[in-house]
Design a protein around this motif. Structure first.
Motif: not given
Ligand SMILES: C[S@@+](CC[C@H](N)C(=O)[O-])C[C@H]1O[C@@H](n2cnc3c(N)ncnc32)[C@H](O)[C@@H]1O
Length: 297
Positions: A216, A220, A235
């Motif tokens: 995480d 994303q 990300g």
């Protein structure tokens, strides 16, 4: 200090010129460490080189003039003192040195080093996997109570330091770590843009980080499209975030952490970050100074 000598370097690891940057920073930290600790009458100090290699390395001249810049002792091969020699030559010295290595050829060279420094330095060479030795043996020695304090240098080629080792070292309350965090190399290679991992890759990352939440931090999940499909993308600034997350975890376990010092290769490519973590605020201040000259994260 690298030298050019006639010695044969067949069993020596080859390193790029950037290894000097890493070793200079290690030397600065170790030197400050023993200077301070030698004034504490109660303290005995240990330096543990968990990925010791051979004590010396052959310098690869990836930059055209690199070899020419070195002072010539004899001819032929440019050699660089590796981390074991860097630590052995620190004044004042550590009370004890532990060198761990699993390659038989490199172990033979470490044993030569033991003979070379006999009577001047207390050295123990351990053959085998450093993670097993650190988590099962060193962690159970009760170092803190016995007045031992020390630095563990964790300098693997890739992701060979599982979080369980970091955790065990933090628990001793007596050891600081200098870590090669291979973000530009091994880790980034695994963190593909597509977020598709097979089981082995996922296990490798989980073991390294000790927490599945790395996913995480890096990826994303976007809102489902009209067909209900959820896309996962890497990300922006994933590497920086991952480093920040890893540092925060180190801080939680050790108490203190330095900024990340980015070591680059000669064409400007990111290789790895050097990081310090430890239980002592003075150590952290010195390490932050030593490692603060690069890119701070
Ligand atoms: C990057 S080199 C270390 C260089 C050394 N710190 C220096 O600066 O001179 C990594 C070394 O770790 C050894 N190695 C790899 N995995 C290991 C493990 N699990 N336990 C002990 N040694 C290991 C390799 O054989 C190699 O010699």
């Amino acid at each position: 200090m690298p030298r050019r000598t006639r010695s044969t370097a067949t069993d020596l690891p080859e390193v790029g010129p950037w290894a000097r940057d890493k070793l200079d920073r290690l030397r600065s930290y170790l030197s400050a460490y023993t200077t301070i600790l030698s004034k504490q009458a109660w303290a005995k100090t240990v330096y543990i080189d968990a990925f010791a290699a051979a004590g010396r390395a052959a310098l690869r001249a990836t930059e055209p003039d690199e070899q020419a810049k070195l002072p010539i002792v004899d001819d032929a091969q440019a050699l660089l003192d590796g981390s074991p020699r860097v630590a052995l030559d620190i004044e004042p010295p550590f009370n004890q040195y532990v060198f761990i290595e699993q390659s038989p050829a490199r172990l033979a060279l470490l044993r030569e080093l033991e003979r070379e420094y006999a009577g001047r330095r207390q050295i123990r060479v351990h053959e085998g996997d450093c993670n097993e030795y650190l988590t099962k043996h060193v962690a159970a020695l009760g170092l803190k109570k016995k007045g031992w304090r020390g630095v563990v240098f964790l300098d693997p080629y890739g992701m060979q330091v599982p979080w369980s080792t970091i955790e065990a070292l933090a628990k001793t309350g007596a050891l600081e770590v200098f870590i090669n965090f291979p973000l530009g190399m091994a880790i980034q290679r695994l963190l593909k843009t597509s977020a598709s991992f097979n089981e082995a890759e996922r296990r490798k990352l989980d073991t390294y980080f000790g927490d599945p939440n790395w996913f995480d931090v890096v990826y994303q999940r976007q809102n489902a499209d009209m067909f209900g499909e959820v896309k996962t993308t890497k990300g922006k600034d994933a590497a920086r975030k991952l480093l920040g997350w890893y540092r925060a975890r180190l801080k939680r376990h050790f108490g203190h952490v330095s900024p990340g010092y980015l070591v680059k290769n000669s064409v400007g490519g990111d290789l790895y970050y050097l990081l310090f973590a430890g239980p002592n605020s003075t150590g952290a201040k010195i390490a932050s100074h030593v490692l603060g000259g690069g890119i701070r994260v």
